[in-house]
Design a protein around this motif. Structure first.
Motif, PDB file in Angstrom:
ATOM      1  N   ASP A 118     -19.937   7.925  41.131  1.00 47.99           N
ATOM      2  CA  ASP A 118     -20.925   8.952  40.763  1.00 47.99           C
ATOM      3  C   ASP A 118     -21.449   8.531  39.392  1.00 47.99           C
ATOM      4  O   ASP A 118     -20.711   8.545  38.412  1.00 47.99           O
ATOM      5  CB  ASP A 118     -20.163  10.295  40.728  1.00 47.99           C
ATOM      6  CG  ASP A 118     -20.978  11.498  40.279  1.00 47.99           C
ATOM      7  OD1 ASP A 118     -21.816  11.355  39.368  1.00 47.99           O
ATOM      8  OD2 ASP A 118     -20.723  12.598  40.807  1.00 47.99           O
ATOM      9  N   SER A 121     -26.906  10.171  37.302  1.00 50.48           N
ATOM     10  CA  SER A 121     -26.935  11.630  37.460  1.00 50.48           C
ATOM     11  C   SER A 121     -27.686  12.391  36.376  1.00 50.48           C
ATOM     12  O   SER A 121     -27.138  13.293  35.730  1.00 50.48           O
ATOM     13  CB  SER A 121     -25.488  12.166  37.543  1.00 50.48           C
ATOM     14  OG  SER A 121     -24.759  11.449  38.508  1.00 50.48           O
ATOM     15  N   ASN A 123     -30.768  14.938  34.841  1.00 50.96           N
ATOM     16  CA  ASN A 123     -31.203  16.272  35.239  1.00 50.96           C
ATOM     17  C   ASN A 123     -32.704  16.283  35.496  1.00 50.96           C
ATOM     18  O   ASN A 123     -33.484  15.741  34.720  1.00 50.96           O
ATOM     19  CB  ASN A 123     -30.843  17.273  34.145  1.00 50.96           C
ATOM     20  CG  ASN A 123     -29.350  17.267  33.892  1.00 50.96           C
ATOM     21  OD1 ASN A 123     -28.553  17.255  34.818  1.00 50.96           O
ATOM     22  ND2 ASN A 123     -28.958  17.221  32.619  1.00 50.96           N
ATOM     23  N   HIS A 132     -27.840   8.750  29.294  1.00 50.50           N
ATOM     24  CA  HIS A 132     -27.983   8.430  30.721  1.00 50.50           C
ATOM     25  C   HIS A 132     -28.176   6.926  30.925  1.00 50.50           C
ATOM     26  O   HIS A 132     -27.746   6.373  31.929  1.00 50.50           O
ATOM     27  CB  HIS A 132     -29.169   9.188  31.334  1.00 50.50           C
ATOM     28  CG  HIS A 132     -28.936  10.661  31.477  1.00 50.50           C
ATOM     29  ND1 HIS A 132     -29.778  11.594  30.933  1.00 50.50           N
ATOM     30  CD2 HIS A 132     -27.946  11.364  32.083  1.00 50.50           C
ATOM     31  CE1 HIS A 132     -29.322  12.811  31.214  1.00 50.50           C
ATOM     32  NE2 HIS A 132     -28.205  12.697  31.900  1.00 50.50           N
ATOM     33  N   HIS A 158     -25.678  11.951  41.378  1.00 48.47           N
ATOM     34  CA  HIS A 158     -25.441  13.402  41.501  1.00 48.47           C
ATOM     35  C   HIS A 158     -26.459  14.131  40.607  1.00 48.47           C
ATOM     36  O   HIS A 158     -26.140  14.615  39.515  1.00 48.47           O
ATOM     37  CB  HIS A 158     -24.004  13.683  41.054  1.00 48.47           C
ATOM     38  CG  HIS A 158     -23.508  15.081  41.278  1.00 48.47           C
ATOM     39  ND1 HIS A 158     -23.040  15.527  42.490  1.00 48.47           N
ATOM     40  CD2 HIS A 158     -23.372  16.132  40.425  1.00 48.47           C
ATOM     41  CE1 HIS A 158     -22.632  16.790  42.370  1.00 48.47           C
ATOM     42  NE2 HIS A 158     -22.840  17.184  41.129  1.00 48.47           N
ATOM     43  N   TYR A 307     -21.723  24.851  37.875  1.00 52.95           N
ATOM     44  CA  TYR A 307     -21.649  23.383  37.890  1.00 52.95           C
ATOM     45  C   TYR A 307     -20.301  22.958  38.491  1.00 52.95           C
ATOM     46  O   TYR A 307     -20.235  22.035  39.312  1.00 52.95           O
ATOM     47  CB  TYR A 307     -21.789  22.935  36.437  1.00 52.95           C
ATOM     48  CG  TYR A 307     -21.692  21.459  36.157  1.00 52.95           C
ATOM     49  CD1 TYR A 307     -22.490  20.529  36.834  1.00 52.95           C
ATOM     50  CD2 TYR A 307     -20.832  20.989  35.156  1.00 52.95           C
ATOM     51  CE1 TYR A 307     -22.412  19.174  36.525  1.00 52.95           C
ATOM     52  CE2 TYR A 307     -20.761  19.644  34.853  1.00 52.95           C
ATOM     53  CZ  TYR A 307     -21.546  18.736  35.535  1.00 52.95           C
ATOM     54  OH  TYR A 307     -21.463  17.396  35.226  1.00 52.95           O
ATOM     55  N   ASP A 311     -19.343  20.774  41.870  1.00 61.78           N
ATOM     56  CA  ASP A 311     -18.538  19.555  41.815  1.00 61.78           C
ATOM     57  C   ASP A 311     -17.342  19.633  42.764  1.00 61.78           C
ATOM     58  O   ASP A 311     -16.952  18.628  43.362  1.00 61.78           O
ATOM     59  CB  ASP A 311     -18.062  19.284  40.381  1.00 61.78           C
ATOM     60  CG  ASP A 311     -18.861  18.151  39.742  1.00 61.78           C
ATOM     61  OD1 ASP A 311     -19.295  17.252  40.496  1.00 61.78           O
ATOM     62  OD2 ASP A 311     -19.050  18.159  38.514  1.00 61.78           O
ATOM     63  N   GLN A 335     -17.529  15.822  28.695  1.00 60.50           N
ATOM     64  CA  GLN A 335     -17.154  16.600  29.887  1.00 60.50           C
ATOM     65  C   GLN A 335     -15.700  16.387  30.295  1.00 60.50           C
ATOM     66  O   GLN A 335     -15.327  16.666  31.436  1.00 60.50           O
ATOM     67  CB  GLN A 335     -18.109  16.279  31.037  1.00 60.50           C
ATOM     68  CG  GLN A 335     -19.533  16.738  30.727  1.00 60.50           C
ATOM     69  CD  GLN A 335     -20.452  16.735  31.934  1.00 60.50           C
ATOM     70  OE1 GLN A 335     -20.026  16.917  33.070  1.00 60.50           O
ATOM     71  NE2 GLN A 335     -21.740  16.536  31.677  1.00 60.50           N
TER      72      GLN A 335
HETATM   73  N1  ARG Z   1     -26.182  15.976  35.312  1.00 61.56           N
HETATM   74  C1  ARG Z   1     -25.070  15.900  34.429  1.00 61.56           C
HETATM   75  C2  ARG Z   1     -25.541  15.595  33.000  1.00 61.56           C
HETATM   76  O1  ARG Z   1     -26.605  15.056  32.815  1.00 61.56           O
HETATM   77  C3  ARG Z   1     -24.064  14.845  34.823  1.00 61.56           C
HETATM   78  C4  ARG Z   1     -23.486  14.986  36.215  1.00 61.56           C
HETATM   79  C5  ARG Z   1     -22.292  14.097  36.403  1.00 61.56           C
HETATM   80  N2  ARG Z   1     -21.718  14.127  37.710  1.00 61.56           N
HETATM   81  C6  ARG Z   1     -20.990  15.121  38.234  1.00 61.56           C
HETATM   82  N3  ARG Z   1     -20.521  15.010  39.455  1.00 61.56           N
HETATM   83  N4  ARG Z   1     -20.723  16.206  37.530  1.00 61.56           N
HETATM   84  O2  ARG Z   1     -24.819  15.885  32.076  1.00 61.56           O
END
Ligand code: ARG
Length: 568
Positions: A118, A121, A123, A132, A158, A307, A311, A335
Motif C-alpha cells: 500500500d 495513497s 488524497n 507523498h 489507497h 479512516y 483501513d 501514523q
Molecule cells: N491518504 C493518507 C495520507 O495521505 C495515507 C493513506 C495510507 N494508507 C492507508 N491504508 N491508510 O496521509
C-alpha cells in the motif's frame, strides 16, 4: 553463486557440534577486509559450550580445515576470522554475472508468497506533496524489488477519496463552480474552493449542515453528488498520473477509501461479535488503553465511519482477495499509532494467522526543503510535478553549458534530473528525516544519483574505447587479484544479499547505499589500474570486470526506478 557464509557455518557447526542454521545466523562481515571476509563471534557459543570465547576460538580453529573455498582461518580476540579463496569468489561472481544477465540476484526466494504494498495513497482534491513523493519512491522501489525476488506482488494506491471534506467540495463547487476553470490547474483550484467553503462553514452552521448532507448523499448514491465527486477524483488522478508517469510508477489497484464504503458494516459486526466494541458517548470504539494504544474509533456518534474503519475493511478485503503473507503500509511515521491500533484491532476479524503476522507499517521520515523558490512558493506547498520539472531543467542547463553538442540532451537530462530526485529520497535510511537540497541532490561527485549514473557512463565509455568485450572463458582470473579489483568483486558478490536485506528490512535505501559503494569501489579500481593496456590479457580481464560493474549498476538502479543515461 557459491554461498561462502553457508559453507563457513557448516564448518563451524560440525566442529562445535551445533545446529548449522543457528551458527550461520551469527556470522558477521568484518568492518574491514584485513580482518577477513567473514567473522564468527565465539562468545555466542560461550553459554552452550561453557567456555571462554578465546578458548572456543582456539578449539574451533584446530578442528576447521581449509579447502578450495576457505583459504585461511585466524583468531583475533574472541573472533574467528575467515579468509575466502579469492580465486574461487572471483570465478563464481564473474561467471554468474555473465549467466544471469540483467536477472542477477533474482533468486525467486519469494516464490509462492503474496505481498501487498500500500503506497503513495495521496488524497483527492489535495496537493501531492513531497511526503507523498518520498512515499511513492520508497513504495515503488519495494514493489520492484519484491517482484524481482519472485514474490507475487500487488501494488495498491489507497486513495484518500472519502470523508466529509468531499461534501464541502461539492457545496463549494455548486456555489462557485462557474468561477473556476478546473481543467487548467485542478488541484490549486480545488484548494481554493476548499478554503473558501471551509471559511463559510465556520461562519454559517447551516452551510456546514448542507455539506454534511452532501456527503451523506454521496454514500446514498445521489447522482448529482456522485457525479461531482467523481469529477474531482478524475481531475486529481489525472494530475497524479503525470507524476507517476514521470517516475515510471505503476499500481495494480486504485481501491481507495471509498471502495470500502459498503464493506464496513461487516467490520463493525465482527468486532461486535468478538465483544471488543464498546459504546462511548454515543460512539463505538475499541478500547486499547491496556495496551497503551488509546482508543480506536470505529463509528462516530453521528454514525459515520472513520479512516480506521476503512483501513480495517481493507485488511479484511486484502486478506481474502490476496491471501497475503505480507501487507506493507508505506506511510509516514506520524501514523505510527494509527497502524498499531489497526493491527491490534484486526486480530478480531478472523483473518488467517499468517496474514495477521504479515501486517507491517513501513514508516518513513519527513522531507523538508532548504529555502529556495520551491519551499516558499505559496507558503509551504511544494508542487511535486514542478519540482521534478525543475530537476530536469537544472540538469538541461548544465548540459547546455558544458556539453551543448550532446545527443538526446532532453532525454538524458530527464533521466539524470529524475534520478537525482529519486536517489535523494533513498539516500538515508527511510525512517530518518530528510532535507532536500538542490546542490546536494544534483552533485555529480557526492553520494547521489548522478554520481552512480556518471560511473555507469564511464563503464560504457571504457567498453567503447576497448572495442572488444571478452567472454568469461577468455579472461585470466589471476589478473584480477589486486586489492582494488578484489574489492569490486566482493561488492558484486554482495548484490543478491543486499536485495534480500531490502526485502527483510523493507528499506530500499540499503540498495541505494550499495550502489554508492559499488560506484566508489569501481572508481578506485579505475584510478589504480590502467584498463586499456598493451597487454591484451590484462586489458581483457579489466574490461570484463568493468562490464560486470556497469551491468549491476544498471540493474540495481532500475530496481530503484532510476534509468541510466547513455552520455553525461
Ligand atoms: N491518504 C493518507 C495520507 O495521505 C495515507 C493513506 C495510507 N494508507 C492507508 N491504508 N491508510 O496521509
Amino acid at each position: 553463486m557459491i554461498d561462502f557464509k553457508k559453507i563457513i557455518g557448516e564448518k563451524i557447526a560440525k566442529a562445535a557440534e551445533i545446529d548449522a542454521n543457528e551458527v550461520t545466523s551469527y556470522i558477521e562481515i568484518p568492518p574491514n577486509t584485513d580482518l577477513g571476509d567473514y567473522a564468527f563471534p565465539c562468545f555466542k557459543l560461550a553459554k552452550v559450550l561453557r567456555k571462554a570465547p578465546p578458548a572456543i576460538a582456539a578449539e574451533l580453529k584446530e578442528k576447521i580445515e581449509t579447502d578450495e573455498y576457505i583459504s585461511r582461518v585466524e583468531i583475533v580476540g574472541g573472533y574467528l576470522n575467515f579468509y575466502i579463496n579469492r580465486m574461487a569468489i572471483t570465478a563464481s561472481v564473474l561467471k554468474e554475472i555473465e549467466d544471469a544477465g540483467d536477472k542477477l540476484g533474482a533468486n525467486n526466494s519469494g516464490e509462492g508468497k503474496n505481498v501487498v504494498i500500500d503506497f503513495s495513497s495521496p488524497n483527492i482534491a489535495k496537493p501531492f506533496h513531497i511526503g507523498h513523493l518520498r512515499n511513492t519512491v520508497i513504495g515503488s522501489a519495494l514493489y520492484k524489488i519484491y517482484k524481482y525476488l519472485g514474490y507475487n506482488t500487488t501494488g495498491v494506491n489507497h486513495l484518500g477519496d472519502y470523508g466529509t471534506q468531499f461534501g464541502k467540495m461539492i457545496e463549494g463547487y455548486t456555489r462557485w463552480g462557474n468561477e473556476y476553470n478546473l481543467e487548467e490547474n485542478p488541484i490549486d483550484q480545488c484548494m481554493d474552493i476548499y478554503v473558501r467553503i471551509n471559511n463559510l462553514c465556520k461562519e454559517d452552521e447551516e452551510v456546514l449542515e448542507k455539506c454534511r448532507e452532501n456527503f451523506k448523499k454521496i454514500e446514498e448514491g445521489d447522482p448529482y453528488c456522485v457525479k461531482i465527486w467523481n469529477m474531482f477524483k478524475d481531475l486529481s488522478l489525472k494530475e497524479f498520473q503525470k507524476i507517476y508517469g514521470m517516475l515510471g510508477v505503476t499500481f495494480d489497484s486504485y481501491n481507495g477509501e471509498a471502495f470500502y464504503s459498503d464493506k464496513m458494516d461487516e467490520v463493525v459486526d465482527k468486532l461486535e461479535a468478538a465483544g471488543v466494541l464498546t459504546d462511548s458517548e454515543g460512539a463505538k470504539i475499541v478500547d486499547l488503553e491496556d495496551k497503551g494504544l488509546g482508543v480506536c474509533m470505529i463509528k462516530k456518534s453521528n454514525d459515520s465511519t472513520t479512516y480506521a474503519t476503512r483501513d480495517l475493511a481493507a485488511v479484511l478485503y486484502r486478506a481474502r482477495n490476496y491471501d497475503f503473507d505480507k501487507c506493507l503500509y508505506v506511510v509516514a511515521y506520524e501514523q505510527n499509532l494509527h497502524f498499531k491500533q489497526i493491527f491490534e484491532v484486526a486480530k478480531n476479524l478472523g483473518i488467517a494467522e499468517k496474514s495477521l503476522n504479515g501486517l507491517e507499517h513501513v514508516a518513513y521520515g519527513m522531507v523538508r526543503l532548504t529555502t529556495g523558490k520551491m519551499s516558499t512558493r505559496e507558503g509551504t506547498v511544494v508542487k511535486v510535478d514542478e519540482l521534478l520539472q525543475e530537476a530536469i531543467d537544472r540538469v538541461e542547463k548544465v548540459i547546455e553549458e558544458k556539453n551543448p553538442d550532446m545527443e538526446n540532451k532532453h532525454e538524458e537530462a530527464t533521466k539524470i534530473g529524475l534520478g537525482a530526485v529519486i536517489f535523494n529520497n533513498l539516500s538515508t535510511s527511510i525512517i530518518k528525516d530528510l532535507v532536500f537540497d538542490w546542490d546536494i541532490a544534483l552533485n555529480f561527485n557526492g553520494e547521489t544519483g548522478p554520481y552512480i549514473q556518471y560511473v555507469y557512463v564511464r563503464t560504457k565509455s571504457v567498453l567503447e574505447k576497448a572495442g572488444y568485450v571478452p567472454k568469461f572463458e577468455e579472461i585470466n582470473l589471476e589478473l584480477l587479484q589486486d586489492k582494488s579489483s578484489q574489492n569490486v568483486i566482493t561488492t558484486l558478490y554482495n548484490f543478491e544479499n543486499v536485495l534480500m536485506n531490502v526485502a527483510s528490512k523493507n528499506d530500499p535505501s540499503l540498495l541505494a547505499r550499495y550502489l554508492i559503494e559499488l560506484s566508489q569501489n569501481y572508481s578506485n579500481f579505475y584510478n589504480d589500474n590502467k584498463i586499456i593496456d598493451d597487454d591484451k590479457d590484462i586489458q581483457n580481464a579489466r574490461v570484463y570486470l568493468t562490464k560486470c560493474v556497469g551491468q549491476v549498476l544498471k540493474t540495481g538502479a532500475s530496481l530503484l526506478g532510476i534509468q541510466m543515461p547513455n552520455k553525461m
